[in-house]
Write a protein that holds these residues in place. Structure first.
Motif, mmCIF file in Angstrom:
data_model
loop_
_atom_site.group_PDB
_atom_site.id
_atom_site.type_symbol
_atom_site.label_atom_id
_atom_site.label_comp_id
_atom_site.label_asym_id
_atom_site.label_seq_id
_atom_site.Cartn_x
_atom_site.Cartn_y
_atom_site.Cartn_z
ATOM 1 N N GLN A 56 44.387 51.555 37.761
ATOM 2 C CA GLN A 56 44.337 51.104 38.896
ATOM 3 C C GLN A 56 44.409 51.919 40.065
ATOM 4 O O GLN A 56 43.912 51.813 41.140
ATOM 5 C CB GLN A 56 45.366 49.979 39.273
ATOM 6 N N PHE A 61 42.826 49.939 47.276
ATOM 7 C CA PHE A 61 42.380 49.181 48.363
ATOM 8 C C PHE A 61 43.628 48.482 48.803
ATOM 9 O O PHE A 61 44.608 48.217 48.163
ATOM 10 C CB PHE A 61 41.192 48.563 48.132
ATOM 11 N N TYR A 63 45.295 45.299 51.544
ATOM 12 C CA TYR A 63 45.247 44.073 52.352
ATOM 13 C C TYR A 63 45.966 44.065 53.609
ATOM 14 O O TYR A 63 47.265 44.731 53.493
ATOM 15 C CB TYR A 63 45.267 42.993 51.439
ATOM 16 N N GLY B 95 42.692 45.726 39.582
ATOM 17 C CA GLY B 95 44.200 45.549 40.060
ATOM 18 C C GLY B 95 44.161 44.917 41.463
ATOM 19 O O GLY B 95 43.116 45.092 42.245
ATOM 20 N N GLU B 96 45.135 44.571 42.079
ATOM 21 C CA GLU B 96 45.284 44.021 43.343
ATOM 22 C C GLU B 96 45.536 44.640 44.329
ATOM 23 O O GLU B 96 45.861 46.109 44.133
ATOM 24 C CB GLU B 96 46.493 42.916 43.228
ATOM 25 N N ALA B 97 45.219 44.393 45.548
ATOM 26 C CA ALA B 97 45.312 45.320 46.867
ATOM 27 C C ALA B 97 46.831 45.348 47.176
ATOM 28 O O ALA B 97 47.896 44.659 46.743
ATOM 29 C CB ALA B 97 44.548 44.522 47.895
ATOM 30 N N GLU B 98 47.132 46.317 47.854
ATOM 31 C CA GLU B 98 48.465 46.488 48.046
ATOM 32 C C GLU B 98 48.565 46.533 49.919
ATOM 33 O O GLU B 98 47.700 46.601 50.609
ATOM 34 C CB GLU B 98 48.832 48.211 48.091
ATOM 35 N N LEU B 99 49.882 45.839 50.124
ATOM 36 C CA LEU B 99 49.952 45.639 51.477
ATOM 37 C C LEU B 99 50.073 46.746 52.257
ATOM 38 O O LEU B 99 50.944 47.707 52.084
ATOM 39 C CB LEU B 99 51.307 44.743 51.704
ATOM 40 N N LYS B 115 44.363 39.445 48.721
ATOM 41 C CA LYS B 115 44.942 40.266 47.996
ATOM 42 C C LYS B 115 44.126 40.609 46.363
ATOM 43 O O LYS B 115 44.007 41.734 45.996
ATOM 44 C CB LYS B 115 46.314 39.926 47.271
ATOM 45 N N PRO B 117 41.172 40.896 43.916
ATOM 46 C CA PRO B 117 39.939 41.383 44.080
ATOM 47 C C PRO B 117 38.722 40.485 43.994
ATOM 48 O O PRO B 117 37.768 40.449 44.646
ATOM 49 C CB PRO B 117 39.526 42.677 43.201
#
Lengths: 175, 190
Positions: A56, A61, A63, B95-99, B115, B117
Motif C-alpha cells: 500500500q 494518497f 483524504y 489501501g485506504e487513504a490517510e488523514l 477514505k 478508494p
C-alpha cells in the motif's frame, strides 16, 4: 476496514511493577507460552500485515476533512429569502453534528479516565465528570427537546424562548 | 448363519411394521419403539446380502429444497465471488487513504474527502460534486420561490382590479346601447 481507536489519545502511564528475581530453579512457564505465541501467531500475522503495508505504501494518497465557509445565520436572513434559509439550515445541521461529536468525545474522556484510574475514579475523575455535566447541559439547552423534526427555525425559536425566560428571571430578580 | 439372517430379516420386518403402524396409529414415544431411528419409514427390500438389511426409506421429498438451495448458492456466488475478490484486491493492494491536514493554498477536489478508494472512485466518476448538487437544490428552491411570489402578486392584482375596476381585467361585455328599443318608453301612457 474499521479503524482502530487512537491509541495515543488516552495514553495510560507505564506500569511500575518491579522486575522480580525468581529464586526457584523451575523456569517460568509463561515465557514458553510467550515464545509459542510469538512464533505461531504474532510473527506470521506481523509479516502479512507488513507485506500488505509495503504494497500500500507504493501509491499513497490522502483524504482531508472538509472546511466549510460560514454563511449568514438564520437570524440574519430576510423574510422570504428561501436560499438564505437553505444555506443557514445546512450550516445548522453541520454545527449540530459537530456538537454531537464534541459530546461523544467528552464522554469518551470520562470513560478513559474511569478505566485508567480504576478504584480511584470517584476522586480523580471529578474534572471530567464536571466537564461532561456542563457539556451535556449545554447540548440539552440548545438542541434538547426539538425532536426528530427539529430544524434551524425551531432551534431559533427555542433560543428566543430561553432569552425571554432569562430576561423575565432577571426582571424578577432585580425587583 | 442362514437362521441368523432369517432372524434379522424377521426382526427388521417386525420393526418396519411396527414403525409403519406407529406412524399411522398416532402418538407413540419414539424411544419406546426400541428400534434404530430411520429417517422416515422403511420397508425391507429383497436382495439383502449378509452385510445388512437393505431398506427402502420412505420419506418426504427433498428434491425441491436441495434444488432451491443449490440455485441460490449458485446465483449468489456467481457475482458474489468476483465482487469479493475485487474488494479484497482493492483493500490489500490499494489501501485506504490517510488523514492529512489540508496543505496551504491547496483546495482538495471533492472526491478527496473520502477514505476508501472505492468511495473515492464512486464520488469522482458516478456522482455529482456536492457543490453542483447544492446549487441544483438552491436553483429548484429559487424557481419555486419565484413561482410562489408571482402567484401571490397575480392574486393580489386580480383582487384589486376586481375591486377597483380600473384595470385591464374584469371587463364584461355588455350589449350596445344603440340596440335598446326606447319606443315603449317614449310615450307615458303605454
Amino acid at each position: 476496514m474499521p479503524e482502530d481507536r487512537d491509541w495515543e489519545a488516552y495514553k495510560v502511564p507505564p506500569t511500575r511493577t518491579p522486575v522480580s528475581e525468581s529464586t526457584s530453579s523451575v523456569p517460568n512457564p509463561i515465557t514458553f507460552i510467550q515464545t509459542a505465541f510469538n512464533y505461531v501467531i504474532d510473527a506470521p500475522v506481523t509479516f502479512v500485515r507488513e507485506w500488505i503495508e509495503r504494497q500500500q505504501a507504493k501509491n499513497k494518497f490522502y483524504y482531508y476533512h472538509q472546511k466549510f465557509r460560514r454563511v449568514p445565520d438564520l437570524s440574519e436572513c430576510l423574510e422570504g429569502d428561501y436560499l438564505c434559509f437553505f444555506e443557514a439550515e445546512a450550516q445548522w445541521r453541520r454545527d449540530r453534528m459537530v456538537d454531537q461529536e464534541i459530546v461523544d468525545i467528552v464522554r469518551d474522556r470520562l470513560g478513559a479516565c474511569k478505566q485508567r484510574e480504576g478504584p480511584n475514579q470517584f476522586q480523580n475523575c471529578a474534572k471530567e465528570v464536571e466537564q461532561l455535566a456542563q457539556v451535556t447541559k449545554a447540548y440539552q439547552d440548545r438542541y434538547g427537546d426539538l425532536g426528530y423534526h427539529g430544524n434551524a427555525r425551531t432551534c431559533l425559536m427555542k433560543q428566543k424562548h430561553r432569552m425571554m425566560e432569562e430576561r423575565k428571571a432577571q426582571a424578577n430578580a432585580s425587583e | 448363519m442362514a437362521a441368523m439372517s432369517l432372524l434379522l430379516r424377521a426382526a427388521a420386518a417386525w420393526g418396519a411394521r411396527r414403525a409403519a403402524s406407529g406412524a399411522a396409529g398416532g402418538a407413540r414415544l419414539p424411544w419406546l419403539t426400541g428400534t434404530a431411528r430411520l429417517p422416515g419409514t422403511g420397508a425391507p427390500v429383497r436382495h439383502s446380502s449378509s452385510h445388512g438389511k437393505r431398506m427402502f426409506i420412505i420419506k418426504a421429498t427433498s428434491f425441491y429444497d436441495t434444488r432451491f438451495l443449490n440455485l441460490l448458492r449458485f446465483y449468489i456466488f456467481l457475482t458474489g465471488i468476483p465482487v469479493a475478490l475485487f474488494i479484497t484486491y482493492v483493500n490489500i493492494f490499494i489501501g485506504e487513504a490517510e488523514l492529512a491536514e489540508i496543505p496551504e493554498g491547496y483546495t482538495p477536489e471533492y472526491w478527496e474527502y473520502y477514505k476508501h478508494p472505492i468511495s473515492r472512485w464512486i464520488a469522482r466518476y458516478l456522482l455529482d460534486p456536492p457543490e453542483k448538487n447544492y446549487e441544483k437544490e438552491m436553483a429548484l428552491l429559487d424557481i419555486e420561490a419565484k413561482k410562489t411570489e408571482l402567484r401571490l402578486t397575480e392574486l393580489e392584482a386580480r383582487r384589486l382590479m376586481r375591486h377597483r375596476g380600473d384595470g385591464p381585467w374584469y371587463h364584461y361585455e355588455t350589449p350596445d346601447k344603440n340596440l335598446i328599443d326606447n319606443s315603449m318608453k317614449s310615450t307615458p301612457d303605454n
